[in-house]
Design a protein around this motif. Structure first.
Motif, short mmCIF file in Angstrom:
data_model
loop_
_atom_site.label_atom_id
_atom_site.label_comp_id
_atom_site.label_asym_id
_atom_site.label_seq_id
_atom_site.Cartn_x
_atom_site.Cartn_y
_atom_site.Cartn_z
N ALA A 162 0.80 -1.23 0.00
CA ALA A 162 0.00 0.00 0.00
C ALA A 162 0.83 1.28 0.00
O ALA A 162 0.51 2.23 -0.73
N PRO A 163 1.93 1.39 0.80
CA PRO A 163 2.69 2.64 0.80
C PRO A 163 3.29 3.02 -0.55
O PRO A 163 3.66 4.18 -0.76
N ILE A 164 3.39 2.06 -1.47
CA ILE A 164 3.90 2.38 -2.80
C ILE A 164 3.02 3.44 -3.46
O ILE A 164 3.51 4.31 -4.20
N PHE A 165 1.72 3.38 -3.18
CA PHE A 165 0.81 4.36 -3.77
C PHE A 165 1.09 5.78 -3.29
O PHE A 165 0.84 6.74 -4.04
N LEU A 166 1.57 5.92 -2.05
CA LEU A 166 1.93 7.25 -1.56
C LEU A 166 3.02 7.85 -2.43
O LEU A 166 2.95 9.02 -2.84
N ASN A 167 4.02 7.05 -2.74
CA ASN A 167 5.15 7.55 -3.52
C ASN A 167 4.75 7.85 -4.96
O ASN A 167 5.10 8.89 -5.53
N ILE A 168 3.99 6.94 -5.57
CA ILE A 168 3.56 7.14 -6.96
C ILE A 168 2.66 8.37 -7.07
O ILE A 168 2.79 9.18 -7.99
N SER A 169 1.74 8.50 -6.11
CA SER A 169 0.81 9.64 -6.15
C SER A 169 1.55 10.96 -6.00
O SER A 169 1.27 11.92 -6.74
N MET A 170 2.52 11.02 -5.07
CA MET A 170 3.25 12.27 -4.88
C MET A 170 4.13 12.59 -6.08
O MET A 170 4.26 13.76 -6.47
N MET A 171 4.73 11.57 -6.70
CA MET A 171 5.54 11.84 -7.89
C MET A 171 4.67 12.36 -9.03
O MET A 171 5.09 13.25 -9.78
N ALA A 172 3.45 11.82 -9.14
CA ALA A 172 2.54 12.27 -10.20
C ALA A 172 2.16 13.73 -10.00
O ALA A 172 2.17 14.53 -10.96
N THR A 173 1.80 14.10 -8.77
CA THR A 173 1.41 15.50 -8.53
C THR A 173 2.60 16.44 -8.61
O THR A 173 2.47 17.57 -9.08
N LEU A 174 3.78 15.99 -8.18
CA LEU A 174 4.97 16.83 -8.31
C LEU A 174 5.32 17.06 -9.78
O LEU A 174 5.79 18.14 -10.16
N ALA A 175 5.08 16.05 -10.62
CA ALA A 175 5.33 16.22 -12.05
C ALA A 175 4.41 17.26 -12.66
O ALA A 175 4.73 17.87 -13.68
N LEU A 176 3.25 17.46 -12.00
CA LEU A 176 2.28 18.46 -12.47
C LEU A 176 2.28 19.69 -11.57
O LEU A 176 1.28 20.40 -11.48
N ALA A 177 3.42 19.95 -10.90
CA ALA A 177 3.49 21.03 -9.91
C ALA A 177 3.12 22.39 -10.50
O ALA A 177 2.62 23.27 -9.79
N ALA A 178 3.35 22.57 -11.79
CA ALA A 178 3.04 23.87 -12.41
C ALA A 178 1.55 24.18 -12.39
O ALA A 178 1.15 25.34 -12.52
N LEU A 179 0.71 23.16 -12.18
CA LEU A 179 -0.74 23.35 -12.15
C LEU A 179 -1.25 23.74 -10.76
O LEU A 179 -2.43 24.04 -10.62
N PHE A 180 -0.36 23.70 -9.75
CA PHE A 180 -0.75 23.99 -8.37
C PHE A 180 -0.20 25.35 -7.96
O PHE A 180 0.73 25.88 -8.59
N PRO A 181 -0.73 25.93 -6.88
CA PRO A 181 -0.20 27.22 -6.40
C PRO A 181 1.28 27.18 -6.08
O PRO A 181 1.98 28.18 -6.24
N SER A 182 1.77 26.04 -5.60
CA SER A 182 3.19 25.87 -5.32
C SER A 182 3.51 24.38 -5.35
O SER A 182 2.61 23.53 -5.36
N ALA A 183 4.80 24.06 -5.38
CA ALA A 183 5.21 22.65 -5.34
C ALA A 183 4.80 21.99 -4.03
O ALA A 183 4.52 20.79 -3.98
N GLY A 184 4.75 22.78 -2.95
CA GLY A 184 4.28 22.25 -1.67
C GLY A 184 2.83 21.81 -1.75
O GLY A 184 2.45 20.77 -1.19
N HIS A 185 1.99 22.59 -2.44
CA HIS A 185 0.59 22.21 -2.63
C HIS A 185 0.50 20.91 -3.44
O HIS A 185 -0.33 20.03 -3.15
N ALA A 186 1.32 20.79 -4.47
CA ALA A 186 1.30 19.58 -5.30
C ALA A 186 1.62 18.35 -4.46
O ALA A 186 0.94 17.32 -4.54
N ALA A 187 2.67 18.44 -3.63
CA ALA A 187 3.06 17.31 -2.79
C ALA A 187 1.96 16.98 -1.77
O ALA A 187 1.67 15.81 -1.51
N ALA A 188 1.33 18.01 -1.18
CA ALA A 188 0.28 17.79 -0.19
C ALA A 188 -0.92 17.07 -0.80
O ALA A 188 -1.48 16.14 -0.20
N TRP A 189 -1.35 17.49 -2.00
CA TRP A 189 -2.47 16.81 -2.65
C TRP A 189 -2.10 15.38 -3.02
O TRP A 189 -2.95 14.48 -3.00
N GLY A 190 -0.85 15.15 -3.34
CA GLY A 190 -0.40 13.78 -3.62
C GLY A 190 -0.57 12.88 -2.40
O GLY A 190 -0.95 11.70 -2.53
N VAL A 191 -0.29 13.42 -1.22
CA VAL A 191 -0.47 12.65 0.02
C VAL A 191 -1.93 12.25 0.19
O VAL A 191 -2.25 11.09 0.48
#
Length: 509
Positions: free
Chosen positions: A161-190
């Motif tokens: 199950a924890p693998i999904f945490l890593n994959i999800s955060m990498m996916a949102t970080l890759a789309l960080a330009a769509l979020f207010p900041s890279a911190g927001h992207a990582a938080a939504w990935g969590v």
């Protein structure tokens, strides 16, 4: 049992490897500045509560209780027990979530008081934590489902199950330009990963045992026994988390990057803890609970001795590497993008301090299993609270001269005190008997570790000369060479000093 350990360890290793890929992205995109510190606070708050109420205390109390009800009263009683615990857990987490979201500014003043002087960083930390905190509700249900599956000897989905945490955060970080900041992207990935993990575990349990349902709350004997075990387990887990809270609180007053150095060092330190210590402890607890319920005390003690032996064998090389070449490890893994060489050196020094406590970090889950399997959570709680008291006191003493390295060193010392007390209590009560094979292994593993340390020192000395002309990938190649040499020397020394007979005997746990 050994096959189950390697199942859990294999998936945990995959989780850690994807976690390193995630952390490489975090380091390159967030770096080690104010935004990164705000995100790590947002990540730590739900993780602290998860460790207290979910993975820490809950597993210690629920797995033996569920195994006992299933073994003594049958499947129907076990399902009713799980339904009642599910109902209590879900309602309590909803209340906690509502309170946390409402009083997040006040909670942030306690968790990271050093952010008070920087209004923007404080605002960002509050905003990110409100995004990540619902993850706690989802991961708590994941923990319940995982505990039920573990008693059924189904370990794969909970470990994966924890693998999904890593994959999800990498996916949102890759789309960080769509979020207010890279911190927001990582938080939504969590938060997104919480839903993914929930559906994975829910699907497995629905297929093989049936999901727990809402039930009328009734404090029968089994539920009361669960809460009697949960109380001390919660206090023990809370003590450990208090020490981690202290890290966050104190580090928030240090120079920017201290929290990030702690995070990246802890991530490396968690590799052997997760792949070895938690994997072995996860399988050992239901196994010992089953054997003790069946009256097989000798079998339970034998399983624990062999589990400790396996834990030591696999963790010694990690200990040597973290002590001998921590700076190289950090540079090779993370020194790119916004993560500078100075950041890597700070994180490397912190990793070396954590490594002093690596043995108790990986062994504690196997050591406390003998108490948890007997539904005694009070004794490990006493040891944990004493270790935490020493830990926090040392943090205050050492942080002035050693900064975040002092915080990590205090954590290591506290871990040793916790483990030694647990072992002393277990031996005194007759729950743990260290057999001759295990005692002889202690000295032999120490010799193997020394041989690996010498090999790493000699190899690194010549490697810097050989790879000196290289301008790129030098650290990565040196680290790869050291890993190759270290694995070969350690495997050869274990085989020569222990012999094949010992390895075949270890397979029979």
């Amino acid at each position: 049992m050994l096959g189950r350990i390697f199942t859990v360890g294999g998936y945990t290793l995959l989780s850690r490897l994807t976690g390193f890929a995630r952390d490489i992205m975090l380091a390159a995109i967030l770096g080690a500045g104010p935004v990164a510190d705000a995100f790590f606070v947002a990540l730590r708050l739900p993780n602290h509560f998860r460790a207290i109420f979910a993975e820490g205390a809950f597993n210690a109390a629920f797995v033996p209780a569920y195994a006992h009800v299933q073994g003594e009263h049958g499947e129907t009683s076990a399902k009713l027990f799980a339904n009642r615990i599910f109902t209590l857990l879900f309602l309590s987490q909803l209340v906690l979530l509502a309170v946390a979201l409402l009083f997040m500014p006040q909670a942030m003043s306690i968790l990271a008081p050093g952010f008070t002087d920087d209004a923007e960083q404080r605002r960002l930390a509050i905003e990110l934590t409100r995004i990540t905190f619902p993850y706690l509700l989802l991961i708590t249900l994941v923990t319940l489902y995982g505990g039920m599956l573990n008693v059924m000897h189904r370990f794969a989905s909970a470990a994966a199950a924890p693998i999904f945490l890593n994959i999800s955060m990498m996916a949102t970080l890759a789309l960080a330009a769509l979020f207010p900041s890279a911190g927001h992207a990582a938080a939504w990935g969590v938060l997104i990963s919480g839903f993914l993990q929930y559906f994975l575990l829910a699907g497995d349990l629905a297929t093989h045992g049936g999901l727990p349902k809402f039930a009328t709350l009734k404090l029968d004997d089994d539920v009361r026994a669960f809460f009697r075990a949960l109380g001390p387990a919660t206090l023990g887990s809370m003590g450990t988390q208090i020490a981690l809270f202290a890290d966050t609180i104190i580090a928030s007053f240090l120079a920017a990057g201290a929290l990030s150095a702690l995070y990246y060092a802890d991530r490396l330190n968690q590799l052997p803890i997760g792949v070895i210590g938690i994997a072995v402890g996860t399988v050992l607890l239901p196994e010992m609970a089953r054997r003790i319920t069946a009256g097989d005390e000798d079998g339970a003690k034998h399983a624990q001795n062999r589990a400790i032996e396996l834990t030591l064998m696999l963790s010694i090389p990690c200990l040597v590497a973290f002590v001998m070449v921590p700076d190289l490890i950090m540079r090779a893994l993370f020194s790119r993008g916004a993560f500078t060489a100075a950041n890597a050196d700070a994180a490397g020094a912190t990793l070396a301090a954590y490594a002093i406590g690596l043995i108790p970090f990986v062994m504690i889950r196997s050591a406390v299993a003998t108490f948890y399997a007997r539904k005694d959570t009070a004794t490990p709680m006493k040891a944990a609270l004493i270790g935490v008291a020493v830990n926090v006191a040392l943090k205050i003493v050492l942080v002035g001269s050693l900064a975040q390295v002092g915080l990590a060193l205090a954590t290591a010392v506290g871990a040793w005190i916790n483990l030694l007390l647990v072992l002393w209590f277990a031996v005194r009560r007759g729950h743990l008997v260290l057999d001759r094979v295990l005692l002889r292994s202690f000295g032999t593993f120490a010799i193997c570790g020394i041989l690996v340390a010498v090999a790493l020192w000699l190899t690194s000395h010549f490697a810097w000369v050989w790879f000196a002309p290289m301008q790129i990938f030098r650290d990565e190649l040196v680290l790869l060479l050291l890993i190759t040499v270290g694995v070969f020397v350690y495997a050869f020394s274990v085989l020569v000093l222990f012999g094949r007979g010992w390895l075949f005997a270890l397979r029979r746990i």
